[in-house]
Design a protein around this motif. Structure first.
Motif, PDB file in Angstrom:
ATOM      1  N   GLU A   1     -36.966  71.170   5.060  1.00  0.00           N
ATOM      2  CA  GLU A   1     -38.035  70.160   5.035  1.00  0.00           C
ATOM      3  C   GLU A   1     -38.059  69.462   3.680  1.00  0.00           C
ATOM      4  O   GLU A   1     -37.840  70.088   2.652  1.00  0.00           O
TER       5      GLU A   1
ATOM      6  N   GLY B   1     -33.042  69.131  13.158  1.00  0.00           N
ATOM      7  CA  GLY B   1     -34.450  69.381  13.468  1.00  0.00           C
ATOM      8  C   GLY B   1     -35.307  69.444  12.208  1.00  0.00           C
ATOM      9  O   GLY B   1     -36.518  69.658  12.293  1.00  0.00           O
TER      10      GLY B   1
ATOM     11  N   THR C   1     -37.368  68.182   8.847  1.00  0.00           N
ATOM     12  CA  THR C   1     -38.384  67.124   8.805  1.00  0.00           C
ATOM     13  C   THR C   1     -38.520  66.499   7.421  1.00  0.00           C
ATOM     14  O   THR C   1     -38.242  67.136   6.403  1.00  0.00           O
TER      15      THR C   1
ATOM     16  N   LYS D   1     -38.545  63.489  12.141  1.00  0.00           N
ATOM     17  CA  LYS D   1     -37.615  64.578  12.437  1.00  0.00           C
ATOM     18  C   LYS D   1     -36.186  64.062  12.453  1.00  0.00           C
ATOM     19  O   LYS D   1     -35.949  62.935  12.899  1.00  0.00           O
TER      20      LYS D   1
END
Ligand SMILES: C[S@@+](CC[C@H](N)C(=O)[O-])C[C@H]1O[C@@H](n2cnc3c(N)ncnc32)[C@H](O)[C@@H]1O
Length: 215
Positions: free
Chosen positions: A112, A147, A149, A214
């Protein structure tokens, strides 16, 4: 340089929470960062300033390594001191520029990326320096796991609108979006963490924008 600033630079430079370029550039180490530190995820806070998010999120996710990066590394000495006070193990900081992140992290190493109140860079001539300029988004794409973010929080509405378009152009899926975070359930994503920039915006009745995209 004023004495106070020198003091903050010294705290950062001498801290064992600092990831040195030598560590990053050692390929073997780079590829094994999660393994080396024993974490399941890595979250990167770009332009972290004092590192409020890095230090504020760390106690909530002990399995995750939080890394803050900023070019003005006297600032995150505050984050270093707080992490030490709270005995946080899962916090590190990097002195450096975001433009060089792809030299310091392996592909698909990050889970992330958080961008909190980045410089708004309103001048058209500064577009390339905005942290959501397509070139930056392409680099984030390379660093993120599938996947993974990108979260952006800002009081600069023009930058937010620009960023929404930029993510769209790059084909990123928008997961959540609000232009009034403090009247939204998305506030739960923030664990009551607010940086000085956000407090100043709220004092001026400027609403906070927040979005999640995403890979
Ligand atoms: C407006 S401040 C926000 C700091 C922090 N996120 C907060 O909300 O308090 C912007 C920060 O971005 C850092 N910065 C700007 N461009 C950068 C770059 N290219 N690489 C690293 N840091 C950068 C600055 O040094 C500054 O600390």
């Amino acid at each position: 340089m004023v004495k106070r600033k020198k003091h903050f630079y010294k705290i950062t430079n001498e801290s064992d929470l600092l990831i040195t370029p030598a560590e990053d550039f050692a390929i073997a180490y780079k590829w094994k960062r999660k393994e080396t530190f024993g974490y399941k995820k890595i979250v990167l806070e770009l332009a972290c300033g004092k590192g409020e998010y890095t230090v504020g999120l760390a106690p909530h996710f002990p399995d995750t390594l939080f890394i803050g990066i900023d070019i003005k590394w006297d600032r995150f000495s505050r984050g270093i001191m707080k992490a030490k006070e709270e005995w946080l193990q899962n916090v590190r900081f990097i002195r450096g520029i975001i433009q060089h992140l792809d030299k310091r992290f392996a592909c698909h190493e990050i889970d992330e990326i958080r961008i909190v109140h980045p410089d708004p860079r309103p001048k058209q001539s500064d577009e390339r320096r905005r942290l959501t300029y397509p070139r930056f988004l392409q680099m984030y794409e390379q660093l993120l796991v599938l996947g993974g973010t990108v979260r952006l929080k800002t009081d600069a509405h023009a930058l937010f609108d620009y960023s929404v378009e930029s993510f769209k152009l790059e084909g990123r899926e928008n997961v959540s979006l609000t232009k009034d975070l403090h009247n939204s359930s998305l506030l739960d994503d923030h664990f009551s963490i607010m940086t000085d920039y956000e407090k100043m915006a709220i004092d001026k009745w400027v609403s906070i924008c927040y979005g999640v995209w995403k890979k």
